[in-house]
Write a protein that holds these residues in place. Structure first.
Motif, mmCIF file in Angstrom:
data_model
loop_
_atom_site.group_PDB
_atom_site.id
_atom_site.type_symbol
_atom_site.label_atom_id
_atom_site.label_comp_id
_atom_site.label_asym_id
_atom_site.label_seq_id
_atom_site.Cartn_x
_atom_site.Cartn_y
_atom_site.Cartn_z
ATOM 1 N N SER A 181 27.298 37.955 48.357
ATOM 2 C CA SER A 181 28.563 37.781 49.073
ATOM 3 C C SER A 181 29.404 36.624 48.528
ATOM 4 N N ASN A 182 28.841 35.828 47.632
ATOM 5 C CA ASN A 182 29.567 34.714 47.038
ATOM 6 C C ASN A 182 30.689 35.263 46.157
ATOM 7 N N GLU A 183 31.919 34.839 46.426
ATOM 8 C CA GLU A 183 33.069 35.377 45.698
ATOM 9 C C GLU A 183 33.019 35.082 44.202
ATOM 10 N N LYS A 184 32.568 33.915 43.827
ATOM 11 C CA LYS A 184 32.490 33.583 42.399
ATOM 12 C C LYS A 184 31.523 34.518 41.678
ATOM 13 N N ILE A 185 30.407 34.798 42.320
ATOM 14 C CA ILE A 185 29.438 35.724 41.723
ATOM 15 C C ILE A 185 30.032 37.122 41.644
ATOM 16 N N ARG A 186 30.739 37.524 42.692
ATOM 17 C CA ARG A 186 31.368 38.854 42.673
ATOM 18 C C ARG A 186 32.365 38.974 41.522
ATOM 19 N N TRP A 187 33.157 37.943 41.304
ATOM 20 C CA TRP A 187 34.106 37.998 40.179
ATOM 21 C C TRP A 187 33.367 38.081 38.848
ATOM 22 N N LYS A 188 32.287 37.344 38.716
ATOM 23 C CA LYS A 188 31.499 37.413 37.478
ATOM 24 C C LYS A 188 30.950 38.817 37.265
ATOM 25 N N LEU A 189 30.554 39.468 38.350
ATOM 26 C CA LEU A 189 30.058 40.844 38.248
ATOM 27 C C LEU A 189 31.169 41.805 37.826
ATOM 28 N N VAL A 190 32.369 41.590 38.344
ATOM 29 C CA VAL A 190 33.508 42.435 37.940
ATOM 30 C C VAL A 190 33.771 42.256 36.452
ATOM 31 N N TRP A 191 33.788 41.017 35.982
ATOM 32 C CA TRP A 191 34.053 40.761 34.559
ATOM 33 C C TRP A 191 32.926 41.338 33.701
ATOM 34 N N GLU A 192 31.683 41.250 34.203
ATOM 35 C CA GLU A 192 30.549 41.827 33.478
ATOM 36 C C GLU A 192 30.708 43.350 33.376
ATOM 37 N N PHE A 193 31.113 43.980 34.476
ATOM 38 C CA PHE A 193 31.352 45.421 34.454
ATOM 39 C C PHE A 193 32.413 45.768 33.405
ATOM 40 N N LEU A 194 33.521 45.032 33.420
ATOM 41 C CA LEU A 194 34.601 45.314 32.468
ATOM 42 C C LEU A 194 34.144 45.148 31.023
ATOM 43 N N GLU A 195 33.340 44.133 30.781
ATOM 44 C CA GLU A 195 32.834 43.906 29.424
ATOM 45 C C GLU A 195 31.923 45.056 28.999
ATOM 46 N N GLU A 196 31.015 45.457 29.867
ATOM 47 C CA GLU A 196 30.122 46.574 29.537
ATOM 48 C C GLU A 196 30.916 47.876 29.379
ATOM 49 N N TYR A 197 31.907 48.064 30.227
ATOM 50 C CA TYR A 197 32.749 49.261 30.161
ATOM 51 C C TYR A 197 33.428 49.359 28.792
ATOM 52 N N ARG A 198 33.941 48.236 28.311
ATOM 53 C CA ARG A 198 34.631 48.215 27.009
ATOM 54 C C ARG A 198 33.707 48.594 25.856
#
Length: 121
Positions: free
Chosen positions: A14-31
């Motif tokens: 639920s930590n917002e900073k961790i959630r943002w890191k997960l979003v960026w990780e998803f985008l990196e893997e997606y690319r």
């Protein structure tokens, strides 16, 4: 990582900073995925993460990335729209930037995140 996987990880953190890191990780893997494989990562509806803002962000992300392939958004994205806009940025200058530069899919879902933030991820 699929959006279903991303949502599960976000729900567990639920930590917002961790959630943002997960979003960026998803985008990196997606690319790194082939363009043929990318749309499949968006199709299945993710579970709610327990916060409508993040649920709307997932829908906006799916719609935005599908549009890059000239595809219609996944059907599950239609209902994940915020009644009140969400500006994740903390600084007023970043909010203005997001208001001007938020991609159409994000504006549609009520999430004002600058396209520059998505590219920088």
């Amino acid at each position: 990582m699929t959006l279903v996987d991303l949502a599960a990880r976000m729900k567990a953190n639920s930590n917002e900073k961790i959630r943002w890191k997960l979003v960026w990780e998803f985008l990196e893997e997606y690319r790194w995925e082939t363009s043929d494989a990318q749309p499949a990562l968006l199709r299945s509806e993710p579970e709610s993460v327990g916060d409508e803002r993040w649920d709307a962000l997932l829908a906006a992300l799916a719609e935005h990335l599908a549009a890059k392939h000239d595809l219609a958004p996944p059907l599950w994205t239609a209902l994940r729209v915020l009644r009140h806009p969400w500006f994740p940025a903390e600084l007023a200058s970043q909010r203005v930037d997001a208001l001007v530069w938020a991609p159409a899919a994000f504006r549609k879902h009520g999430v004002y995140l600058s396209s520059k933030d998505l590219e920088a991820a």
